[in-house]
Structure formats: structure tokens, C-alpha cells
Design a protein around this motif. Structure first.
Motif, mmCIF file in Angstrom:
data_model
loop_
_atom_site.group_PDB
_atom_site.id
_atom_site.type_symbol
_atom_site.label_atom_id
_atom_site.label_comp_id
_atom_site.label_asym_id
_atom_site.label_seq_id
_atom_site.Cartn_x
_atom_site.Cartn_y
_atom_site.Cartn_z
ATOM 1 N N GLN A 1 19.200 -18.061 3.904
ATOM 2 C CA GLN A 1 19.129 -16.945 4.555
ATOM 3 C C GLN A 1 18.177 -16.241 4.155
ATOM 4 O OE1 GLN A 1 23.684 -15.048 5.083
ATOM 5 N NE2 GLN A 1 22.733 -15.113 6.318
ATOM 6 N N CYS A 2 16.942 -15.473 5.708
ATOM 7 C CA CYS A 2 15.783 -15.151 4.714
ATOM 8 C C CYS A 2 15.708 -13.904 5.260
ATOM 9 C CB CYS A 2 14.372 -15.393 5.669
ATOM 10 S SG CYS A 2 12.846 -14.622 4.886
ATOM 11 N N PHE A 3 15.941 -12.209 4.674
ATOM 12 C CA PHE A 3 15.933 -11.365 4.598
ATOM 13 C C PHE A 3 14.864 -10.515 4.359
ATOM 14 C CE2 PHE A 3 19.902 -12.122 3.749
ATOM 15 C CZ PHE A 3 20.755 -12.261 5.060
ATOM 16 N N PRO A 4 13.356 -10.090 5.162
ATOM 17 C CA PRO A 4 12.615 -9.495 5.476
ATOM 18 C C PRO A 4 12.577 -8.068 4.344
ATOM 19 C CG PRO A 4 12.226 -10.779 6.723
ATOM 20 C CD PRO A 4 13.521 -10.946 6.600
ATOM 21 N N VAL A 5 12.209 -7.832 3.512
ATOM 22 C CA VAL A 5 12.098 -5.987 3.423
ATOM 23 C C VAL A 5 10.864 -5.570 2.702
ATOM 24 C CG1 VAL A 5 14.518 -6.724 2.263
ATOM 25 C CG2 VAL A 5 12.557 -6.862 0.362
ATOM 26 N N ASP A 6 11.059 -4.583 2.912
ATOM 27 C CA ASP A 6 9.679 -3.439 2.669
ATOM 28 C C ASP A 6 8.989 -3.254 1.440
ATOM 29 O OD1 ASP A 6 7.793 -1.189 3.401
ATOM 30 O OD2 ASP A 6 9.009 0.412 2.071
ATOM 31 N N THR A 7 7.826 -3.759 0.812
ATOM 32 C CA THR A 7 7.322 -3.136 -0.334
ATOM 33 C C THR A 7 6.566 -1.626 -0.772
ATOM 34 O OG1 THR A 7 4.935 -4.299 -0.180
ATOM 35 C CG2 THR A 7 7.304 -5.648 -0.690
ATOM 36 N N THR A 8 6.373 -1.126 0.319
ATOM 37 C CA THR A 8 5.384 0.082 0.239
ATOM 38 C C THR A 8 6.275 1.807 -0.241
ATOM 39 O OG1 THR A 8 5.635 0.892 2.460
ATOM 40 C CG2 THR A 8 4.456 -0.679 1.790
ATOM 41 N N PHE A 9 8.164 1.539 0.240
ATOM 42 C CA PHE A 9 8.505 2.730 0.139
ATOM 43 C C PHE A 9 8.044 3.985 0.622
ATOM 44 C CE2 PHE A 9 9.996 0.133 -3.499
ATOM 45 C CZ PHE A 9 11.425 0.191 -3.361
ATOM 46 N N GLY A 10 6.956 3.740 1.720
ATOM 47 C CA GLY A 10 6.275 4.748 2.181
ATOM 48 C C GLY A 10 5.655 5.715 1.481
ATOM 49 N N VAL A 11 5.535 4.988 0.277
ATOM 50 C CA VAL A 11 4.200 5.679 -0.506
ATOM 51 C C VAL A 11 2.969 5.373 0.249
ATOM 52 C CG1 VAL A 11 3.191 5.987 -2.304
ATOM 53 C CG2 VAL A 11 6.299 6.056 -1.902
ATOM 54 N N LEU B 1 9.409 7.635 -6.453
ATOM 55 C CA LEU B 1 9.908 9.084 -7.773
ATOM 56 C C LEU B 1 9.246 9.473 -8.531
ATOM 57 C CD1 LEU B 1 13.649 7.038 -8.822
ATOM 58 C CD2 LEU B 1 13.372 8.387 -7.827
ATOM 59 N N ILE B 2 8.332 8.332 -8.478
ATOM 60 C CA ILE B 2 6.941 9.201 -9.055
ATOM 61 C C ILE B 2 5.774 8.954 -8.184
ATOM 62 C CG2 ILE B 2 7.404 7.264 -11.199
ATOM 63 C CD1 ILE B 2 5.102 6.049 -10.881
ATOM 64 N N GLY B 3 6.303 8.754 -7.100
ATOM 65 C CA GLY B 3 5.144 9.435 -5.922
ATOM 66 C C GLY B 3 3.575 8.380 -6.156
ATOM 67 N N ARG B 4 3.861 7.417 -6.588
ATOM 68 C CA ARG B 4 2.701 6.346 -5.981
ATOM 69 C C ARG B 4 2.830 4.822 -6.793
ATOM 70 N NH1 ARG B 4 1.220 6.429 -11.608
ATOM 71 N NH2 ARG B 4 2.342 7.992 -12.975
ATOM 72 N N HIS B 5 1.857 4.085 -6.370
ATOM 73 C CA HIS B 5 2.292 2.842 -7.314
ATOM 74 C C HIS B 5 1.772 2.622 -8.276
ATOM 75 C CE1 HIS B 5 4.026 1.789 -2.793
ATOM 76 N NE2 HIS B 5 3.103 2.690 -2.261
ATOM 77 N N VAL B 6 1.992 1.808 -9.328
ATOM 78 C CA VAL B 6 1.197 1.627 -10.354
ATOM 79 C C VAL B 6 1.041 0.049 -10.874
ATOM 80 C CG1 VAL B 6 1.547 1.463 -13.396
ATOM 81 C CG2 VAL B 6 2.847 3.509 -11.556
ATOM 82 N N LEU B 7 0.113 -0.095 -10.680
ATOM 83 C CA LEU B 7 -0.339 -1.641 -11.412
ATOM 84 C C LEU B 7 0.244 -2.551 -12.571
ATOM 85 C CD1 LEU B 7 -2.819 -2.187 -13.375
ATOM 86 C CD2 LEU B 7 -3.936 -1.511 -10.327
ATOM 87 N N GLY B 8 0.489 -3.216 -13.134
ATOM 88 C CA GLY B 8 0.520 -4.245 -14.050
ATOM 89 C C GLY B 8 1.085 -4.468 -15.102
ATOM 90 N N TYR B 9 1.184 -3.311 -15.911
ATOM 91 C CA TYR B 9 2.300 -2.792 -16.289
ATOM 92 C C TYR B 9 2.608 -1.425 -16.313
ATOM 93 C CZ TYR B 9 1.129 -6.959 -18.910
ATOM 94 O OH TYR B 9 0.348 -8.771 -19.151
ATOM 95 N N PRO B 10 4.572 -1.181 -16.819
ATOM 96 C CA PRO B 10 4.998 0.288 -16.532
ATOM 97 C C PRO B 10 4.099 1.371 -16.965
ATOM 98 C CG PRO B 10 6.371 -1.607 -16.180
ATOM 99 C CD PRO B 10 5.164 -1.974 -17.067
ATOM 100 N N ASP B 11 3.065 1.935 -16.715
ATOM 101 C CA ASP B 11 3.100 3.835 -17.571
ATOM 102 C C ASP B 11 4.947 4.038 -18.357
ATOM 103 O OD1 ASP B 11 4.506 4.785 -14.987
ATOM 104 O OD2 ASP B 11 2.477 5.278 -14.779
ATOM 105 N N LEU C 1 -0.146 -5.372 2.831
ATOM 106 C CA LEU C 1 1.119 -4.172 2.827
ATOM 107 C C LEU C 1 2.820 -5.213 3.962
ATOM 108 C CD1 LEU C 1 -1.402 -1.793 4.395
ATOM 109 C CD2 LEU C 1 0.122 -1.511 2.124
ATOM 110 N N ASN C 2 1.944 -6.842 4.058
ATOM 111 C CA ASN C 2 3.262 -6.731 4.796
ATOM 112 C C ASN C 2 4.422 -6.734 3.548
ATOM 113 O OD1 ASN C 2 1.418 -8.510 5.781
ATOM 114 N ND2 ASN C 2 0.844 -9.786 4.492
ATOM 115 N N PRO C 3 5.150 -7.431 4.219
ATOM 116 C CA PRO C 3 7.224 -6.927 3.865
ATOM 117 C C PRO C 3 6.903 -8.576 2.975
ATOM 118 C CG PRO C 3 7.464 -7.924 5.938
ATOM 119 C CD PRO C 3 5.772 -7.174 5.916
ATOM 120 N N VAL C 4 8.035 -8.884 2.109
ATOM 121 C CA VAL C 4 8.409 -9.823 1.077
ATOM 122 C C VAL C 4 9.702 -10.495 1.799
ATOM 123 C CG1 VAL C 4 6.774 -8.667 -0.476
ATOM 124 C CG2 VAL C 4 9.536 -8.171 -0.529
#
Length: 312
Positions: A46-56, A78-88, A277-280
Motif C-alpha cells: 500500500q502507498c500512503f502520501p504524507v506531508d513533509t512541510t509541517f506547515g513551516v 518544534l524548532i520553527g524552521r527547516h534545517v538542511l544537512g546535519y542536525p544542529d 514541497l511535494n508529499p512523499v
């Protein structure tokens, strides 16, 4: 019950347009489209499309969304932004506190990361690893050491005190390289790393997964190809992952549950180097699981793993 997650970085649900989408016009497991039906999935999948933006605001990124998957927490919110690459630092704190691996282990469950790493990399980052009889495969220069950062996945497993696998594990048939076949490591001079077909890698995967309750595998070459807008590299990465995932699914033990997921879109639209911004798609293979109809964001993948293994 055994639960497995096959994670592939940077694959969203785009349009069925072969000129821009290397998933289009092909029957890959991840060939899911906004404007056309995908081919039926094997084994009752089965395939379930889900959101990746969290409204941020902004484009979803790897560090924050992988943290969401591996904690079940809405990390970008929780942190109010998207962070690329590696966790800060804020994301590292979330992983340290809420890692699903940490919670599984605390509840008496067992978990493992199927990927194998060079000893030199793990030791440079001071990450907990399995024993190795051989020394570091190479020496990292000071400039490289300063740039080195731990991924969300390695931090999630370290938070649960789960030892990471080395290339010695890969040689012994107890671990996989991130590219599945081992060609990347061999091309960089680490010829002791075995070369495998996707089907052989699937055998190793279930050998590893047969020892624990939860197993995670990570593949990120599709995201690299998306940033490079490289059709040939994208198709090679997607084909290899598809062959591996199909072999994992076709040899799945009856009681095992397999999720295939991504963190954000990218490779499905090669008109841009940026994430989308597509779902995955979240793909599921296993016994009936009606609860998956409630999947909404990538964070729900981590929550589902906890639920299935009775860790609420």
C-alpha cells in the motif's frame, strides 16, 4: 513481530512527466504520481502520501525531517524552521531525548542500523561502534575533521547506545554499505568492502534484521542525484534501491512489517536542484495495518514503529 524501515533520501510524489521525473514512465515501487496512477505494488503493498512541510515556511530539509522520522516528533514545528544537512544543536537535543531507538531499548526492545561505516569516520565523530580487528581505513586531514558532522540516523542510534556497524561487519556479511552494492567504497580505494548485487544485499539485510525487533537502512544517493540534476545518476540510484527493496519485500518473513519512506521531495523534479514541497510516499508491506490510514506527516513513521512494538 519484526519491523523494518527502508529509508531513501529525497524522493517525493511528482508528476508523471519523463522529461523532469526519472520515476516517470517506469514501474518502480516509488513511481507514485500526482497526476497518474502508479502500478500496483507487489505483495499487497500500500502507498500512503504524507506531508513533509509541517506547515513551516520554506522547503523541507534532511536534518529536520530525518529527526522527525527518527523521533516521531514534529521537529520543524518544534524548532520553527527547516534545517538542511546535519542536525544542529536543537535537533541534536531532540534526537538525544526522543530517539525512537532510545525508547525502544528502554522498553526492552532491540534495534539496529544495517548500514556500515568506515572505522575512521565513526572514531573521528566518537560514535559508539561495534568492535573491529582492523584499524582505520584512512586518515582524515585536519580540515576534513573540522567539517565532519554526525547524521540524524547515527545520532538516533547512539542515543539508544546501539553500536554502529563498520566495514568489517560488511565484509563478514553482517552489514550493508549505503549504496547497497559496495561500489562507492571500492571506487574510493576500500577494496576490502564486498561487492554485492541488490538481491545479495537483501539476504544480508534479513540476516541482520533476524536478530532484532527493529532494523533501519538508509540510502541517500537519489537525493545527491537530485541536487546535481543528473538523470543518469538518479536512475541508477533509483533502480538499485528498487531492486534491493523488491528483494527485501519478496523475502519478507510473514510476520514482519516493512515500511519504505523518504524525508522530502527532490529527485522527482529535476527542473530544480532544490527540495520540493511535494508529499512523499510511505509504502507498506506486511500484515493488515488499518492504522496506517491515519499517517499524516513523516513523523508518523517513527510513531508507527513505536506503536507496532508496543512502545507508546
Amino acid at each position: 513481530m519484526r519491523v523494518a524501515v527502508l529509508f531513501i533520501d529525497g524522493v517525493g510524489i511528482g508528476r508523471n512527466e519523463p522529461e523532469q521525473n526519472p520515476l516517470a514512465g517506469r514501474e518502480l515501487l516509488l513511481s507514485r504520481f500526482q497526476d497518474a496512477p502508479g502500478a500496483p505494488l507487489p505483495e499487497g503493498g500500500q502507498c500512503f502520501p504524507v506531508d513533509t512541510t509541517f506547515g513551516v515556511a520554506g522547503r523541507p530539509q534532511s536534518a529536520s525531517n530525518q529527526t522527525a522520522i527518527l523521533t516521531g516528533q514534529p521537529a520543524p514545528t518544534l524548532i520553527g524552521r527547516h534545517v538542511l544537512g546535519y542536525p544542529d544543536k536543537p535537533l541534536r537535543d531532540i534526537l538525544s531525548q526522543h530517539s525512537i531507538i532510545k525508547r525502544l531499548v528502554a522498553a526492552g526492545r532491540t534495534a539496529t542500523f544495517a548500514n556500515s561505516y568506515p572505522v575512521a569516520y565513526l572514531d573521528a565523530l566518537k560514535l559508539h561502534r561495534r568492535p573491529s580487528t582492523s584499524g582505520p581505513e584512512f586518515t582524515l586531514p585536519p580540515a576534513a575533521l573540522r567539517r565532519l558532522k554526525a547524521s540524524a540516523t547515527t545520532l538516533a542510534f547512539t542515543a539508544g547506545n546501539v553500536a554502529l556497524r563498520t566495514f568489517e561487519d560488511a565484509r563478514a556479511g553482517h552489514g550493508l554499505t549505503h549504496d547497497i552494492t559496495g561500489e562507492r567504497a571500492r571506487a574510493r580505494g576500500m577494496t576490502a568492502v564486498p561487492q554485492r548485487t541488490p538481491a545479495e544485499a537483501a539476504e544480508v539485510f534479513w540476516r541482520v534484521a533476524g536478530e532484532v525487533d527493529f532494523t533501519f537502512f538508509e540510502h541517500y544517493l537519489a537525493d545527491e542525484a537530485g541536487h546535481a540534476r543528473d538523470f543518469a545518476a538518479a536512475r541508477e540510484a533509483l533502480d538499485t534501491f528498487d531492486a534491493f527493496a523488491r528483494a527485501v519485500i519478496s523475502t519478507r518473513p510473514p510476520e514482519a512489517r516493512v515500511l519504505v519512506c523518504s524525508d522530502h521531495g527532490n529527485v522527482e523534479d529535476l527542473t530544480t536542484r532544490s527540495h520540493t514541497l511535494n508529499p512523499v510516499p510511505v509504502l507498506y508491506f506486511g500484515p493488515p495495518a488499518p492504522e496506517l490510514e491515519a499517517l499524516a506527516t513523516v513523523a508518523d513513521v517513527g510513531r508507527t514503529v513505536l506503536r507496532w512494538l508496543d512502545v507508546e
